[in-house]
Design a protein around this motif. Structure first.
Motif, PDB file in Angstrom:
ATOM      1  N   LEU A 139       0.823  -1.207   0.000  1.00 15.86           N
ATOM      2  CA  LEU A 139       0.000   0.000   0.000  1.00 15.86           C
ATOM      3  C   LEU A 139       0.861   1.263   0.000  1.00 15.86           C
ATOM      4  CD1 LEU A 139      -2.853  -1.067   2.422  1.00 15.86           C
ATOM      5  CD2 LEU A 139      -2.991  -0.712  -0.038  1.00 15.86           C
ATOM      6  N   MET A 140       1.976   1.191   0.726  1.00 11.83           N
ATOM      7  CA  MET A 140       2.807   2.388   0.798  1.00 11.83           C
ATOM      8  C   MET A 140       3.541   2.643  -0.520  1.00 11.83           C
ATOM      9  SD  MET A 140       2.339   4.218   3.317  1.00 11.83           S
ATOM     10  CE  MET A 140       0.636   3.698   3.398  1.00 11.83           C
ATOM     11  N   ARG A 141       3.954   1.567  -1.199  1.00  9.49           N
ATOM     12  CA  ARG A 141       4.576   1.783  -2.505  1.00  9.49           C
ATOM     13  C   ARG A 141       3.558   2.430  -3.446  1.00  9.49           C
ATOM     14  NH1 ARG A 141       8.099  -0.129   0.375  1.00  9.49           N
ATOM     15  NH2 ARG A 141       7.598   1.924   1.176  1.00  9.49           N
ATOM     16  N   LEU A 142       2.296   1.987  -3.318  1.00 11.30           N
ATOM     17  CA  LEU A 142       1.231   2.555  -4.140  1.00 11.30           C
ATOM     18  C   LEU A 142       1.110   4.064  -3.880  1.00 11.30           C
ATOM     19  CD1 LEU A 142      -0.982   1.052  -5.942  1.00 11.30           C
ATOM     20  CD2 LEU A 142      -2.556   1.708  -4.121  1.00 11.30           C
ATOM     21  N   THR A 143       1.104   4.447  -2.641  1.00  7.19           N
ATOM     22  CA  THR A 143       0.979   5.877  -2.340  1.00  7.19           C
ATOM     23  C   THR A 143       2.242   6.618  -2.766  1.00  7.19           C
ATOM     24  OG1 THR A 143       1.790   5.532  -0.104  1.00  7.19           O
ATOM     25  CG2 THR A 143      -0.572   5.532  -0.396  1.00  7.19           C
ATOM     26  N   ASP A 144       3.389   5.934  -2.673  1.00 11.09           N
ATOM     27  CA  ASP A 144       4.628   6.572  -3.127  1.00 11.09           C
ATOM     28  C   ASP A 144       4.519   6.941  -4.595  1.00 11.09           C
ATOM     29  OD1 ASP A 144       5.776   6.410  -0.698  1.00 11.09           O
ATOM     30  OD2 ASP A 144       7.051   4.672  -1.141  1.00 11.09           O
ATOM     31  N   ILE A 176      -5.615  13.904  -5.102  1.00 11.28           N
ATOM     32  CA  ILE A 176      -4.413  14.583  -4.622  1.00 11.28           C
ATOM     33  C   ILE A 176      -4.234  14.306  -3.125  1.00 11.28           C
ATOM     34  CG2 ILE A 176      -3.308  16.817  -4.230  1.00 11.28           C
ATOM     35  CD1 ILE A 176      -4.840  17.892  -6.613  1.00 11.28           C
ATOM     36  N   GLY A 177      -5.361  14.308  -2.416  1.00 11.80           N
ATOM     37  CA  GLY A 177      -5.287  14.158  -0.960  1.00 11.80           C
ATOM     38  C   GLY A 177      -5.044  12.731  -0.510  1.00 11.80           C
ATOM     39  N   VAL A 178      -5.449  11.761  -1.340  1.00  9.67           N
ATOM     40  CA  VAL A 178      -5.389  10.363  -0.904  1.00  9.67           C
ATOM     41  C   VAL A 178      -4.022   9.942  -0.330  1.00  9.67           C
ATOM     42  CG1 VAL A 178      -5.491   7.967  -1.690  1.00  9.67           C
ATOM     43  CG2 VAL A 178      -7.335   9.547  -2.239  1.00  9.67           C
ATOM     44  N   PRO A 179      -2.923  10.103  -1.071  1.00 10.54           N
ATOM     45  CA  PRO A 179      -1.649   9.629  -0.523  1.00 10.54           C
ATOM     46  C   PRO A 179      -1.239  10.389   0.735  1.00 10.54           C
ATOM     47  CG  PRO A 179      -1.285  10.850  -2.559  1.00 10.54           C
ATOM     48  CD  PRO A 179      -2.765  10.661  -2.420  1.00 10.54           C
ATOM     49  N   VAL A 180      -1.608  11.661   0.791  1.00 11.37           N
ATOM     50  CA  VAL A 180      -1.244  12.466   1.965  1.00 11.37           C
ATOM     51  C   VAL A 180      -1.927  11.909   3.210  1.00 11.37           C
ATOM     52  CG1 VAL A 180      -1.342  14.761   2.989  1.00 11.37           C
ATOM     53  CG2 VAL A 180      -0.923  14.511   0.530  1.00 11.37           C
ATOM     54  N   PHE A 181      -3.235  11.684   3.084  1.00  8.87           N
ATOM     55  CA  PHE A 181      -3.966  11.165   4.244  1.00  8.87           C
ATOM     56  C   PHE A 181      -3.522   9.744   4.585  1.00  8.87           C
ATOM     57  CE2 PHE A 181      -7.052  14.410   2.775  1.00  8.87           C
ATOM     58  CZ  PHE A 181      -7.022  15.182   3.913  1.00  8.87           C
ATOM     59  N   ALA A 182      -3.266   8.950   3.549  1.00 13.72           N
ATOM     60  CA  ALA A 182      -2.855   7.569   3.794  1.00 13.72           C
ATOM     61  C   ALA A 182      -1.553   7.532   4.598  1.00 13.72           C
ATOM     62  CB  ALA A 182      -2.669   6.835   2.465  1.00 13.72           C
TER      63      ALA A 182
END
Lengths: 306, 405, 331
Positions: A139-144, A176-182
């Motif tokens: 999941l974190m690679r995805l947000t990266d 835009i906000g998704v990775p920040v909140f994740a």
């Protein structure tokens, strides 16, 4: 009565009070600062305006008026005239009424874009934080990957892929906000996971699910709420940017500040106020949310307690 | 309660004062009164536990730890993680804790004492060895069985504030454990139990609706103790229970722990860096150095005759608040720092700093913990020779230890 | 002539929107050349604020300092920042609790020492490096030449504290202020640092102010001990007098409440009731009264003065009777 017993009574009195939770305490501290109050006033006015604007708008914002249309030429847009405080827009609508009602649509876009961003981000971050291990890694690679694309570019790509509608703007801005909140939630939850009180709950034999939902999540949510408040400001600006780039709502009639600003860009030389007023409105509202968010962040910071 | 207090403090005018200070201090007062409330009581405690020591049979054992190991992998690399080595936090420890006794585990930071305590409770996963609790091998338990087994083994933490969820009221903190183990059977009985719990740690009923940040450090630690007691455990692992507290408050909590042990028949594993605290509260003491136990003995015998060179140095390093003792104290100053637990020295782990180090065995063979009489166990090849004075102390060249390697 | 003379030192913290908080009030003591003076107290006793005030390290805004601090005929409290910095570098050394945050993480240890030497002792780069290595050797750092080019994070807490002491000693100060210098360290390392400090003090005739919460440290190190409670000194005595015949109920209570290594197992502790937060204002009476077993009405209504009593200074209406104290101290 001796001094001793009076003092004793005072002491006992001081013990009887209390019972305030940390959240209450933080709230109380937040609104001690004038900056927070200013932020709250701006945001409050904005929300009130958004709710009541359809009822107080002097004219119908979705209808051209012949009086305005009459004088409308490509090189001349009528300015203030009786009954029309700020004159006409490029389509012969009442500019002032549209500006008022614009608050509603802007709030709508901002709130939904943020809420969707928070929701998806929290699901991703929550899963990563609660499970750790490979779930976290994937999941974190995805947000990266999402974070590696500049935010506006991300929104532009999404907006370009989907048909132009208000929901397209909302979803694009939300992404835009998704990775920040994740990341935010995941970081906070990882910190919580190794915290003493979670360890204590584990030692106590509390069920894993209960630990996640009663201890880790609630204690991690503070920074997310703060970030959401701050994101409301950027969401409004980002939505405006998309509209400005022509990737916004295809319904040009809709009264929304970002859209109004975007549609006014070719008319800057003809009637600058068409761009000026929506721009100012966006800036002031964004400032309000930012001030509020920042002061909340400050009061939630344990270093600033008391 | 009031009478008792007056007689103990015995100073003029106390009757007025002790009813004062309100709910907050009354609890602390009671505890003080109970333990100090006659040196007789205190003497008896010591007496009985000493007797237990001698008579301890196999069935008196509550916890048996066999060769427990906790090795933390050191991960390198970002995308493809690989294990570059291990931190040998706990590296093969055997110990037994008898029912009703207090076992003190002492050592300096980085010696693995906290990890041992957590490994024993399965709060970190041991990488080897066994923990048998009251006949059940808890090291193989999984899932729900592990969770329910936790009821009987509780923990008290060092930092009383961070170990309490800031968002929970005291009531919800205390009820949580009871609920997890089905011990809250009805509103009435739960409420009564909560009040009883608070009372037993010396807090007023009004504390129930307050939040952790509204209490002082000592009171928070009392809440932490009450939380552990709520599930009626047999064993309590107390990790540095007083080191975060002000000096004047430490004694209140120590006394409370002793009083609770007497009343509820609890077994304690007290982990601390402060030898004086461990010595005060423990029946038996184990000394840890770099992940292993170097010496184990009864509290009195450990103090009277420390056998391991490290224990000797540790004991001599503790400052005593008595100038006369301080003036003629012979200090054994160790040179250098604790070696990194990721690269422990070969042989005896203490040989790099040991003032009694010999040329043979010390740097090649790892000494086993062996009984040298009267239950005094020590892991040193030359313990007897050092005791007999046949080996003298010598200078040690300090080896520099880089903390990040 | 005292080296340092503190008269009526007071520190009041004022912040907008909160009540002014008196952290230190009427603190007076003096330090003779070569003497070691202890300042003991728990959290909130004002001992650390006192040391910060002595060094001029309290924020200019928000902290109101009164009284006088005379160091060799110079009034420190009225010095300009520049003068004070100069003085601090040359005659006053200090060692703090947390050696990592007191050292600059991105500058080598060598540079941090030579900087001081070049600035305050006017040495050349080369001379300073030689002297720095000597200093490190003196504080017991093995292989000092190599250490000069290393960074603070490459060292353990104990070694960092040694570096800090070396920096403090670089200018051969006349007075060293050590604020909880061993609190972050392990016992065996603490013993090393304490013995280093006491050796240095006796070799170089440096005066030392030792600020700590640990009575054990004070018992072995200090000539004179000041016990602080709630921002004021409550008892001052020579070390043997204080530990063997403590008169203030707070000092007495502290000594009775700490577990001792040399007391048999099971020896009961007598705690001081309540917690540090259970104070009353000194203006109302004795701050310790709510926790004091000897408190009477007068303690709740009249602030006690610091008075000479039996060869010591004592701030108490109802001191511990001498008979009781002797038996305790004999333990």
């Amino acid at each position: 009565m001796s001094i001793l017993s009076t003092r004793k009574a005072e002491k006992i009195d001081s013990l009887a009070e209390g019972g305030t939770s940390l959240a209450m305490d933080a709230l109380r501290r937040t609104f001690r600062s004038p900056v927070a109050i200013l932020g709250l006033v701006i945001v409050g006015l904005f929300v009130i305006l958004a709710i009541i604007s359809p009822f107080i708008a002097p004219k119908d914002p979705y209808r051209p008026y012949p009086e305005l249309k009459a004088e409308l030429t490509p090189s001349n847009i009528p300015g203030p005239m009786p009954g029309f405080l700020l004159g006409s827009d490029q389509n012969g609508y009442d500019f002032f009424s549209r500006l008022l009602v614009g608050a509603q649509q802007t709030l709508f876009v901002g709130v939904f874009a943020t809420l969707i961003g928070v929701a998806i981000g929290m699901i991703i971050g929550g899963l990563a934080g609660a499970f750790g291990g490979w779930v976290d890694s994937v999941l974190m690679r995805l947000t990266d990957i999402m974070l590696s694309v500049p935010s506006l570019l991300l929104a532009i790509s999404i907006a370009a892929l989907l048909p132009g509608s208000q929901w397209t703007v909302i979803i694009a801005v939300a992404m835009i906000g998704v990775p920040v909140f994740a990341r935010l939630l995941r970081g906070a939850m990882i910190a919580q996971r190794s915290s003493d009180h979670v360890l204590a709950a584990t030692a106590l034999g509390v069920k894993r699910k209960t630990i996640v939902f009663r201890h880790m999540l609630p204690n991690s949510i503070g920074p997310v709420i703060v970030q959401a408040t701050l994101t409301l400001a950027t969401a409004i600006i980002d939505a405006a940017a998309l509209s400005f780039l022509g990737l916004g709502d295809s319904d040009w009639r809709r009264a929304e500040w970002g859209l109004m600003l975007g549609n006014a860009q070719e008319l800057l030389s003809v009637k600058p106020s068409l761009a000026f007023f929506p721009a100012i409105a966006i800036i002031v509202v964004a400032l309000g949310f930012t001030l509020l968010g920042e002061s909340m962040r400050e009061s939630l910071d344990p270093k600033n307690r008391r | 309660m009031t009478d008792e207090t007056v007689t103990t403090t015995g100073a003029p005018g106390t009757d007025a004062v002790d009813t004062d200070a309100g709910a907050e201090t009354v609890g602390a007062e009671t505890v003080g009164a109970d333990v100090a409330g006659g040196d007789v009581a205190g003497g008896e405690v010591a007496g009985t536990s000493a007797a237990d020591d001698g008579a301890a049979g196999e069935d008196d054992v509550l916890v048996t730890v066999e060769g427990i190991e906790v090795h933390f992998p050191i991960k390198r690399g970002i995308v493809l993680e690989r294990t570059a080595g291990y931190v040998y936090a706990v590296d093969g420890i055997d110990l037994t804790i008898r029912r009703g006794e207090t076992y003190g585990l002492v050592g300096e930071s980085g010696c693995g004492k906290t990890t041992l305590g957590r490994g024993l409770l399965r709060l970190v996963e041991p990488t080897g060895g066994r923990v048998v609790f009251d006949g059940t091998d808890v090291s193989t338990l999984k899932g729900e069985a592990l969770r329910t087994s936790r009821r009987r083994m509780q923990m008290i933490f060092q930092d009383p504030l961070s170990s309490l969820d800031p968002r929970q009221s005291v009531e919800s903190i205390l009820v949580e454990g009871m609920r997890a183990h089905g011990l809250d059977k009805g509103k009435q009985s739960t409420r009564a139990r909560l009040v009883e719990l608070l009372d037993s740690v010396g807090l007023p009923e009004s504390a129930l609706h307050k939040y952790p940040h509204e209490f002082s450090g000592g009171q928070r630690q009392r809440i932490g103790i009450a939380r552990a007691l709520a599930v009626e455990p047999d064993l309590i692992v107390a990790d540095e229970p007083v080191s975060a507290l002000d000096v004047s408050v430490q004694a209140q909590v120590l006394n409370l722990l002793e009083q609770l042990q007497q009343r509820l028949g609890l077994t304690y594993l007290v982990i601390a860096h402060d030898l004086a605290v461990v010595r005060h509260i423990s029946d038996r003491i184990g000394v840890m150095y770099l992940g292993s136990l170097v010496e184990e003995a009864s509290s009195d015998s450990m103090y009277a005759e420390p056998m391991h060179p490290y224990t000797k140095a540790l004991l001599s390093a503790v400052p005593v608040p008595d100038p006369t003792v301080e003036d003629d104290r012979e200090q054994i100053l160790l040179t250098g720092d604790l070696p990194s637990p990721a690269h422990p020295p070969t042989g005896c782990r203490f040989h790099t700093r040991c003032p009694w180090k010999q040329d043979t065995l010390c740097d090649t063979d790892r000494p086993e913990l062996r009984d040298i009489g009267g239950g005094h166990r020590v892991a040193c090849h030359y313990a007897e020779d050092i005791r007999a004075g046949e080996i003298g102390r010598h200078e040690v060249e300090p080896e520099l230890v880089h903390p990040d390697t | 002539m005292a080296l340092l003379d503190v008269r009526d030192l007071g520190v009041v913290f004022k912040r907008k929107g909160t009540r002014p908080f008196t952290a230190v009030d009427g603190v007076s003591f003096s330090v003779e050349p070569g003497q070691t003076v202890g300042l003991v107290g728990e959290s909130g006793s004002g001992k650390s604020v006192t040391s910060l005030a002595l060094m001029g390290l309290l924020p200019k805004r928000g902290a109101e300092i009164s009284g006088s601090v005379t160091f060799e005929d110079t009034e420190l409290l009225t010095l300009s920042d520049k003068q004070l910095r100069d003085r601090r570098g040359r005659d006053l050394g200090m060692v703090f609790q947390d050696p990592l945050s007191s050292l600059n993480p991105v500058i080598t240890i060598g540079l941090q020492i030579t900087e001081v030497l070049e600035r305050h002792r006017g040495m050349s780069r080369k001379e300073a490096r030689v002297e720095a290595a000597e200093l490190l050797d003196r504080v017991g750092l093995p292989d000092p030449q190599r250490r000069l080019d290393e960074y603070p994070h490459q060292h353990s807490g104990g070694m960092r504290q040694r570096v800090l002491i070396a920096i403090a000693l670089a200018c051969r100060p006349k007075l060293l202020i050590a604020d909880e210098p061993t609190t972050a360290l392990d016992v065996t390392i603490q013993a090393q640092i304490l013995s280093l400090l006491s050796d240095l003090v006796s070799e170089t005739d440096t005066a030392l102010i030792m600020i700590t919460h640990d009575l054990g440290i004070v018992a072995g190190l200090c000539d004179n001990v000041n016990v602080m409670y709630g921002g004021r000194i409550v008892e001052r005595a020579a070390r043997h007098d204080l530990f063997e015949r403590s008169r203030h109920p707070y000092t007495h209570g502290l000594l009775q409440s700490i577990p001792r290594l040399n007391a048999p197992r099971g020896e009961p502790l007598t705690p001081i009731r309540g917690s540090v937060s259970d104070n009353i204002e000194w203006e109302q009476g004795c701050a310790f009264a709510p926790r004091c077993p000897n408190a009477t009405d007068v303690c709740w209504s009249e602030p006690p003065e610091l008075k000479a009593d039996d060869g010591r200074m004592l701030r108490c209406h109802n001191p511990v009777a001498l008979g009781d104290a002797v038996t305790e101290g004999a333990l």
